[in-house]
Design a protein around this motif. Structure first.
Motif, mmCIF file in Angstrom:
data_model
loop_
_atom_site.group_PDB
_atom_site.id
_atom_site.type_symbol
_atom_site.label_atom_id
_atom_site.label_comp_id
_atom_site.label_asym_id
_atom_site.label_seq_id
_atom_site.Cartn_x
_atom_site.Cartn_y
_atom_site.Cartn_z
ATOM 1 N N HIS A 138 47.213 66.927 24.986
ATOM 2 C CA HIS A 138 48.316 66.255 24.297
ATOM 3 C C HIS A 138 49.034 65.344 25.298
ATOM 4 O O HIS A 138 49.462 65.827 26.359
ATOM 5 N N PRO A 139 49.173 64.061 24.997
ATOM 6 C CA PRO A 139 49.979 63.205 25.873
ATOM 7 C C PRO A 139 51.406 63.742 25.966
ATOM 8 O O PRO A 139 51.962 64.224 24.978
ATOM 9 N N GLN A 140 51.979 63.686 27.146
ATOM 10 C CA GLN A 140 53.338 64.163 27.354
ATOM 11 C C GLN A 140 54.265 63.001 27.683
ATOM 12 O O GLN A 140 53.815 61.892 27.995
ATOM 13 N N VAL A 141 55.541 63.273 27.593
ATOM 14 C CA VAL A 141 56.527 62.236 27.895
ATOM 15 C C VAL A 141 56.296 61.732 29.321
ATOM 16 O O VAL A 141 56.175 62.514 30.256
ATOM 17 N N GLY A 142 56.215 60.439 29.468
ATOM 18 C CA GLY A 142 55.984 59.843 30.781
ATOM 19 C C GLY A 142 54.542 59.485 31.053
ATOM 20 O O GLY A 142 54.248 58.797 32.027
ATOM 21 N N ASP A 143 53.635 59.938 30.198
ATOM 22 C CA ASP A 143 52.216 59.599 30.371
ATOM 23 C C ASP A 143 51.963 58.185 29.852
ATOM 24 O O ASP A 143 52.101 57.918 28.653
ATOM 25 N N SER A 144 51.594 57.292 30.751
ATOM 26 C CA SER A 144 51.230 55.933 30.337
ATOM 27 C C SER A 144 49.717 55.762 30.296
ATOM 28 O O SER A 144 49.213 54.808 29.692
ATOM 29 N N ALA A 145 48.987 56.680 30.937
ATOM 30 C CA ALA A 145 47.526 56.635 30.932
ATOM 31 C C ALA A 145 46.996 58.048 31.179
ATOM 32 O O ALA A 145 47.619 58.844 31.886
ATOM 33 N N LEU A 146 45.854 58.340 30.559
ATOM 34 C CA LEU A 146 45.182 59.618 30.767
ATOM 35 C C LEU A 146 43.715 59.341 31.075
ATOM 36 O O LEU A 146 43.086 58.498 30.429
ATOM 37 N N TYR A 147 43.186 60.078 32.041
ATOM 38 C CA TYR A 147 41.804 59.902 32.454
ATOM 39 C C TYR A 147 41.064 61.238 32.345
ATOM 40 O O TYR A 147 41.571 62.277 32.777
ATOM 41 N N LEU A 148 39.881 61.196 31.779
ATOM 42 C CA LEU A 148 39.016 62.370 31.716
ATOM 43 C C LEU A 148 37.991 62.254 32.835
ATOM 44 O O LEU A 148 37.222 61.296 32.889
ATOM 45 N N VAL A 149 37.991 63.227 33.735
ATOM 46 C CA VAL A 149 37.067 63.242 34.867
ATOM 47 C C VAL A 149 36.046 64.353 34.634
ATOM 48 O O VAL A 149 36.409 65.516 34.501
ATOM 49 N N ILE A 150 34.775 63.984 34.572
ATOM 50 C CA ILE A 150 33.707 64.964 34.381
ATOM 51 C C ILE A 150 32.878 65.033 35.656
ATOM 52 O O ILE A 150 32.408 64.020 36.169
ATOM 53 N N PHE A 151 32.684 66.244 36.142
ATOM 54 C CA PHE A 151 31.991 66.455 37.415
ATOM 55 C C PHE A 151 31.291 67.805 37.345
ATOM 56 O O PHE A 151 31.253 68.448 36.291
ATOM 57 N N THR A 152 30.732 68.263 38.456
ATOM 58 C CA THR A 152 30.146 69.597 38.512
ATOM 59 C C THR A 152 30.618 70.294 39.777
ATOM 60 O O THR A 152 31.073 69.645 40.722
ATOM 61 N N ASP A 153 30.541 71.616 39.773
ATOM 62 C CA ASP A 153 31.011 72.412 40.904
ATOM 63 C C ASP A 153 29.920 72.473 41.967
ATOM 64 O O ASP A 153 28.945 73.207 41.831
ATOM 65 N N LYS A 154 30.105 71.732 43.012
ATOM 66 C CA LYS A 154 29.092 71.636 44.074
ATOM 67 C C LYS A 154 28.863 72.972 44.764
ATOM 68 O O LYS A 154 27.773 73.235 45.294
ATOM 69 N N ASP A 155 29.861 73.843 44.771
ATOM 70 C CA ASP A 155 29.749 75.135 45.446
ATOM 71 C C ASP A 155 28.876 76.133 44.683
ATOM 72 O O ASP A 155 28.576 77.206 45.195
ATOM 73 N N LYS A 156 28.500 75.781 43.449
ATOM 74 C CA LYS A 156 27.725 76.718 42.633
ATOM 75 C C LYS A 156 26.295 76.243 42.384
ATOM 76 O O LYS A 156 25.644 76.702 41.447
ATOM 77 N N LEU A 157 25.822 75.332 43.219
ATOM 78 C CA LEU A 157 24.476 74.793 42.997
ATOM 79 C C LEU A 157 23.383 75.822 43.239
ATOM 80 O O LEU A 157 22.233 75.616 42.828
ATOM 81 N N ASP A 158 23.712 76.934 43.883
ATOM 82 C CA ASP A 158 22.701 77.970 44.095
ATOM 83 C C ASP A 158 22.628 78.942 42.916
ATOM 84 O O ASP A 158 21.816 79.865 42.917
ATOM 85 N N GLU A 159 23.455 78.724 41.899
ATOM 86 C CA GLU A 159 23.437 79.580 40.716
ATOM 87 C C GLU A 159 22.530 78.996 39.636
ATOM 88 O O GLU A 159 22.086 77.847 39.729
ATOM 89 N N THR A 160 22.253 79.812 38.618
ATOM 90 C CA THR A 160 21.377 79.378 37.533
ATOM 91 C C THR A 160 22.058 79.572 36.187
ATOM 92 O O THR A 160 23.059 80.275 36.076
ATOM 93 N N VAL A 161 21.487 78.950 35.189
ATOM 94 C CA VAL A 161 21.926 79.097 33.804
ATOM 95 C C VAL A 161 20.800 79.766 33.018
ATOM 96 O O VAL A 161 19.640 79.350 33.109
#
Length: 275
Positions: A138-161
């Motif tokens: 939800h945009p809040q008071v004072g928010d003039s811009a919102l950015y969605l950053v999508i990344f992955t957790d580099k510390d968990k690359l030794d794990e599996t799904v």
């Protein structure tokens, strides 16, 4: 999203980071490491439209807000009632396990998603194995811009799904039971493909069925479901998303998880005690 279902048991032996890229996907912006959102390359995000993105070895690396991985930044539309954002990562011979942060122009974090908020979706119709996550903001008071950053957790690359074995999926499709076949473990990677779609909050009338929790590899399926719903209910209440928690509670009770109501009440009490 790739239309290919994982029907080869030889996937057990694959541990690379290959990415399937075709004309369905936008290539994530390329570049060197960036430390400020305003200096990073961004992709536009259109409402109510699925966007498919390929993260490659040339994708710009994000070094902001404790993030250190290739990533994609979207500038979000400022919707008064808020946004409901759905993210799905495609599982191939490896998987880019997505995390997400919504950050305003001042660097304040408005919403977050990590791998604990992801669920595993079995192949369905033309879609293969996927991880799905949802983030609301939800945009809040004072928010003039919102950015969605999508990344992955580099510390968990030794794990599996864990994904369902094709033989088990085939047996289930025929109405049979195939308990002796274990799940396939797919390695995490810094590259992969995902899709994203944003809608105004309240615009979606139904969510996709939740199947098994994505990142558990050792527990029995029934216990996986119990653990997942307990954690998901607690996480939703911790985020003050009572509607989501109620939906998870209903789903859990339909699955016969009898103590889900107690988990819900305990989590609500703990959240109220913090306030």
């Amino acid at each position: 999203m790739n239309k290919k279902v994982l029907f080869i048991s030889g996937l057990l032996l694959l541990n690379g980071c290959s990415t399937i890229v075709d004309n369905q996907y936008q290539i994530a912006p390329k570049g060197k490491a960036v430390t400020q959102i305003e200096k990073a390359k961004q992709l536009p995000l259109e409402m109510d439209k699925e966007i498919k993105v390929a993260v490659t070895t040339q994708t710009q690396v994000l070094d902001i807000h404790s993030i250190d991985s290739p990533g994609v930044i979207f500038e979000l539309p400022m919707v008064k009632n808020g946004l409901d954002i759905n993210i799905e990562a495609e599982i191939n011979d490896s998987v880019f396990v997505p995390s997400a942060k919504v950050i305003n122009q001042s660097g304040d974090i408005r919403a977050e998603l990590d791998d604990r908020g992801l669920v595993y979706l079995k192949p369905r119709l033309a879609d293969g194995n996927r991880l799905q996550g949802n983030i609301k903001v939800h945009p809040q008071v004072g928010d003039s811009a919102l950015y969605l950053v999508i990344f992955t957790d580099k510390d968990k690359l030794d794990e599996t799904v864990a994904v369902s074995h094709p033989a088990k999926l085939d047996a289930e499709g025929r109405g049979n039971y195939f308990p002796e076949v274990g799940d396939i473990q797919v390695p995490r990677a810094l590259t992969g493909t995902f899709s994203i779609e944003a809608a105004a909050l309240g615009a979606r009338t139904s969510d996709q069925s939740i199947v098994l929790p994505a990142l558990s590899a050792t527990e029995r399926p029934q216990q996986e479901s119990v653990t997942f719903y307990h954690q998901a209910i607690r996480a939703a209440i911790a985020d003050n998303d009572v509607d989501k928690a109620m939906g998870l509670l209903r789903d859990a009770e339909q699955l016969g998880i009898t103590d889900a109501d107690q988990v819900f009440r305990d989590a609500m009490k703990a959240q109220l005690d913090k306030q």
